[in-house]
Design a protein around this motif. Structure first.
Motif, PDB file in Angstrom:
ATOM      1  N   VAL A  34      42.997  25.787   8.397  1.00 28.25           N
ATOM      2  CA  VAL A  34      43.287  26.431   7.117  1.00 28.25           C
ATOM      3  C   VAL A  34      43.568  27.916   7.312  1.00 28.25           C
ATOM      4  CG1 VAL A  34      41.896  24.801   5.780  1.00 28.25           C
ATOM      5  CG2 VAL A  34      40.820  26.875   6.678  1.00 28.25           C
ATOM      6  N   LYS A  35      44.263  28.473   6.339  1.00 21.99           N
ATOM      7  CA  LYS A  35      44.443  29.920   6.262  1.00 21.99           C
ATOM      8  C   LYS A  35      43.546  30.457   5.154  1.00 21.99           C
ATOM      9  CE  LYS A  35      49.135  30.129   8.117  1.00 21.99           C
ATOM     10  NZ  LYS A  35      50.528  30.581   7.888  1.00 21.99           N
ATOM     11  N   ILE A  36      42.839  31.531   5.458  1.00 23.12           N
ATOM     12  CA  ILE A  36      41.913  32.103   4.488  1.00 23.12           C
ATOM     13  C   ILE A  36      42.179  33.603   4.324  1.00 23.12           C
ATOM     14  CG2 ILE A  36      40.147  30.396   5.074  1.00 23.12           C
ATOM     15  CD1 ILE A  36      38.560  32.664   6.448  1.00 23.12           C
ATOM     16  N   ILE A  37      41.833  34.097   3.147  1.00 24.19           N
ATOM     17  CA  ILE A  37      41.769  35.551   2.928  1.00 24.19           C
ATOM     18  C   ILE A  37      40.300  35.919   3.013  1.00 24.19           C
ATOM     19  CG2 ILE A  37      42.142  37.424   1.295  1.00 24.19           C
ATOM     20  CD1 ILE A  37      44.487  35.856   0.159  1.00 24.19           C
ATOM     21  N   PRO A  38      39.907  36.642   4.085  1.00 28.15           N
ATOM     22  CA  PRO A  38      38.484  36.893   4.307  1.00 28.15           C
ATOM     23  C   PRO A  38      37.994  38.199   3.673  1.00 28.15           C
ATOM     24  CG  PRO A  38      39.719  37.613   6.213  1.00 28.15           C
ATOM     25  CD  PRO A  38      40.734  37.110   5.205  1.00 28.15           C
ATOM     26  N   VAL A  74      34.228  28.036   7.445  1.00 28.87           N
ATOM     27  CA  VAL A  74      35.409  28.102   8.294  1.00 28.87           C
ATOM     28  C   VAL A  74      35.105  28.950   9.526  1.00 28.87           C
ATOM     29  CG1 VAL A  74      37.827  28.830   8.432  1.00 28.87           C
ATOM     30  CG2 VAL A  74      36.930  27.837   6.299  1.00 28.87           C
ATOM     31  N   LYS A  75      35.307  28.345  10.703  1.00 28.36           N
ATOM     32  CA  LYS A  75      35.150  29.078  11.959  1.00 28.36           C
ATOM     33  C   LYS A  75      36.484  29.712  12.320  1.00 28.36           C
ATOM     34  CE  LYS A  75      33.809  28.519  16.840  1.00 28.36           C
ATOM     35  NZ  LYS A  75      32.883  29.660  16.849  1.00 28.36           N
ATOM     36  N   ALA A  76      36.506  31.044  12.369  1.00 34.32           N
ATOM     37  CA  ALA A  76      37.729  31.775  12.692  1.00 34.32           C
ATOM     38  C   ALA A  76      37.354  33.035  13.456  1.00 34.32           C
ATOM     39  CB  ALA A  76      38.494  32.137  11.421  1.00 34.32           C
ATOM     40  N   GLU A  77      38.011  33.235  14.574  1.00 34.44           N
ATOM     41  CA  GLU A  77      37.785  34.441  15.387  1.00 34.44           C
ATOM     42  C   GLU A  77      36.304  34.629  15.710  1.00 34.44           C
ATOM     43  OE1 GLU A  77      39.627  37.620  13.214  1.00 34.44           O
ATOM     44  OE2 GLU A  77      41.649  36.820  13.506  1.00 34.44           O
ATOM     45  N   ASP A  78      35.655  33.502  16.112  1.00 34.65           N
ATOM     46  CA  ASP A  78      34.247  33.497  16.526  1.00 34.65           C
ATOM     47  C   ASP A  78      33.279  33.901  15.424  1.00 34.65           C
ATOM     48  OD1 ASP A  78      34.771  32.628  19.146  1.00 34.65           O
ATOM     49  OD2 ASP A  78      35.282  34.668  19.756  1.00 34.65           O
ATOM     50  N   LYS A  79      33.697  33.773  14.171  1.00 33.27           N
ATOM     51  CA  LYS A  79      32.820  34.027  13.037  1.00 33.27           C
ATOM     52  C   LYS A  79      32.880  32.821  12.103  1.00 33.27           C
ATOM     53  CE  LYS A  79      33.822  39.012  13.117  1.00 33.27           C
ATOM     54  NZ  LYS A  79      34.433  40.137  12.361  1.00 33.27           N
ATOM     55  N   GLY A 117      35.241  34.162   1.939  1.00 34.03           N
ATOM     56  CA  GLY A 117      36.692  34.124   1.855  1.00 34.03           C
ATOM     57  C   GLY A 117      37.183  33.043   0.918  1.00 34.03           C
ATOM     58  N   SER A 118      38.509  32.967   0.794  1.00 33.71           N
ATOM     59  CA  SER A 118      39.161  31.956  -0.027  1.00 33.71           C
ATOM     60  C   SER A 118      40.155  31.189   0.831  1.00 33.71           C
ATOM     61  CB  SER A 118      39.904  32.607  -1.201  1.00 33.71           C
ATOM     62  OG  SER A 118      39.002  33.261  -2.074  1.00 33.71           O
ATOM     63  N   ILE A 119      40.123  29.860   0.719  1.00 40.26           N
ATOM     64  CA  ILE A 119      41.097  29.017   1.413  1.00 40.26           C
ATOM     65  C   ILE A 119      42.373  29.015   0.581  1.00 40.26           C
ATOM     66  CG2 ILE A 119      41.653  26.685   2.192  1.00 40.26           C
ATOM     67  CD1 ILE A 119      38.651  26.231   2.581  1.00 40.26           C
ATOM     68  N   ILE A 120      43.474  29.457   1.189  1.00 44.86           N
ATOM     69  CA  ILE A 120      44.726  29.539   0.440  1.00 44.86           C
ATOM     70  C   ILE A 120      45.763  28.524   0.915  1.00 44.86           C
ATOM     71  CG2 ILE A 120      44.385  31.969  -0.137  1.00 44.86           C
ATOM     72  CD1 ILE A 120      46.469  32.608   2.056  1.00 44.86           C
ATOM     73  N   GLU A 121      45.554  27.944   2.108  1.00 43.65           N
ATOM     74  CA  GLU A 121      46.519  26.975   2.612  1.00 43.65           C
ATOM     75  C   GLU A 121      45.843  26.020   3.592  1.00 43.65           C
ATOM     76  OE1 GLU A 121      50.820  26.772   5.016  1.00 43.65           O
ATOM     77  OE2 GLU A 121      49.951  28.721   4.458  1.00 43.65           O
ATOM     78  N   ILE A 122      46.184  24.743   3.503  1.00 43.06           N
ATOM     79  CA  ILE A 122      45.751  23.731   4.470  1.00 43.06           C
ATOM     80  C   ILE A 122      46.969  23.360   5.310  1.00 43.06           C
ATOM     81  CG2 ILE A 122      44.794  21.419   4.794  1.00 43.06           C
ATOM     82  CD1 ILE A 122      43.463  21.717   2.038  1.00 43.06           C
ATOM     83  N   MET A 150      44.957  37.888   6.168  1.00 48.36           N
ATOM     84  CA  MET A 150      44.901  36.424   6.209  1.00 48.36           C
ATOM     85  C   MET A 150      44.705  35.967   7.655  1.00 48.36           C
ATOM     86  SD  MET A 150      47.564  33.703   4.547  1.00 48.36           S
ATOM     87  CE  MET A 150      48.968  34.350   5.438  1.00 48.36           C
ATOM     88  N   ILE A 151      43.763  35.060   7.862  1.00 48.94           N
ATOM     89  CA  ILE A 151      43.497  34.541   9.205  1.00 48.94           C
ATOM     90  C   ILE A 151      43.428  33.018   9.165  1.00 48.94           C
ATOM     91  CG2 ILE A 151      42.280  36.618   9.994  1.00 48.94           C
ATOM     92  CD1 ILE A 151      39.650  35.223   9.462  1.00 48.94           C
ATOM     93  N   THR A 152      43.545  32.400  10.355  1.00 43.99           N
ATOM     94  CA  THR A 152      43.535  30.947  10.477  1.00 43.99           C
ATOM     95  C   THR A 152      42.249  30.493  11.150  1.00 43.99           C
ATOM     96  OG1 THR A 152      45.950  30.910  10.665  1.00 43.99           O
ATOM     97  CG2 THR A 152      44.771  28.956  11.416  1.00 43.99           C
TER      98      THR A 152
END
Length: 293
Positions: free
Chosen positions: A44-48, A16-21, A55-60, A1-3
């Protein structure tokens, strides 16, 4: 899971932009079931799925603010862009923008663009009026490269919404601020003297020198009917210095005697045009309130 941060949403997909991706994500069904809608700018938190960049958004995560038009969350400031000419400035529309942004308690900067077209320099009076009201005003020209560095500094390390009517040069300004954006620009329609829409959706754009900006579709009118006429005065910030000194605590600054706002208007401390636009909007909101009853 990443933010990460939602930077774009199209047809039920959220990017979703996360960790430069950038991950193409769907929101979990629980959001639909609870009537919660992800917004551009949401953290948001996603499972990538790293292999597919999906990925899937699991939390806002909790929002610090939310605008409805344009629909965006977690904004630091609004840059309201109007043109000095082509199209001519519509100050009634500008004040409506200001009311909506003041309602959200955001920092505001007014940008008057295309000053190279205004040979008479009428923009200087507009600048003076809004600076005296308490706003930061930047003058710009993408043709003459005036004000571009100042605008760039204003945007740096902040998340900003770029708003204003069509055709005022929002996309052209952003291309000058950051050439990597390569936003599509358009000309003024000579038939109706309005800008052609070149921004079709709301998107959070990462700036090379830090910060995000939203280039939003232009608007020709803004409804304020959700605002009570009684609180409108709070969003004309130059009134706030004086309104506590009116004789009546619920003074509308329209009909009442011993009104400090009208006194300061007569003394030249409040701009006549701004006050007349306040009256126009107040009466409009009062009429809408009567219709609802």
């Amino acid at each position: 899971m990443i933010t990460g941060t939602i930077v774009k949403g199209i047809a039920g997909f959220y990017y979703v932009k996360a960790e430069d991706k950038i991950y193409e994500c769907k929101a979990r069904g629980k959001f639909r079931n609870t009537n919660i809608t992800p917004y551009i700018g949401d953290i948001v938190k996603i499972i990538p799925d790293e292999s597919q960049l999906t990925g899937s958004i699991i939390e806002i995560l909790p929002r610090k603010n939310l605008l409805i038009r344009p629909p965006v969350a977690n904004i630091d400031q609004a840059i309201i862009v109007f043109a000095a000419k082509s199209p001519d400035p519509n100050l009634q529309l500008l004040d409506r923008f200001l009311v909506l942004i003041e309602e959200q308690n955001l920092d505001i900067c007014i940008c008057i663009n295309k000053i190279d077209l205004d040979i008479e320099k009428d923009y200087e009076e507009i600048k003076s009026v809004y600076e005296r009201a308490g706003y930061k005003v930047i003058l710009t020209s993408t043709v003459s490269n005036i004000g571009i560095e100042e605008l760039k500094r204003e945007l740096m390390s902040k998340t900003s919404v770029f708003a204003g009517p069509s055709g005022v040069g929002k996309s052209s300004l952003l291309n000058k601020v950051d050439a990597n954006l390569k936003l599509k620009t358009g000309d003024i329609s000579q038939k109706v003297k309005r800008g052609k829409h070149t921004t079709r959706h709301v998107e959070l754009l990462a700036l090379s020198e830090g910060g995000f900006v939203l280039d939003t579709p232009g608007f020709s009118s803004l409804s304020l009917e959700h605002i009570s006429p009684d609180v409108l005065q709070k969003y004309f910030k130059e009134f706030n210095l004086y309104r506590d000194y009116c004789k009546f605590s619920e003074c509308s600054h329209i009909h009442e005697p011993q009104c400090m706002i009208k006194q300061k208007l007569n003394e030249g401390m409040i701009d006549q045009g701004r006050y007349e636009r306040y009256r126009f909007i107040y009466n409009e909101l009062e009429s809408a309130k009567q219709r609802r009853w």
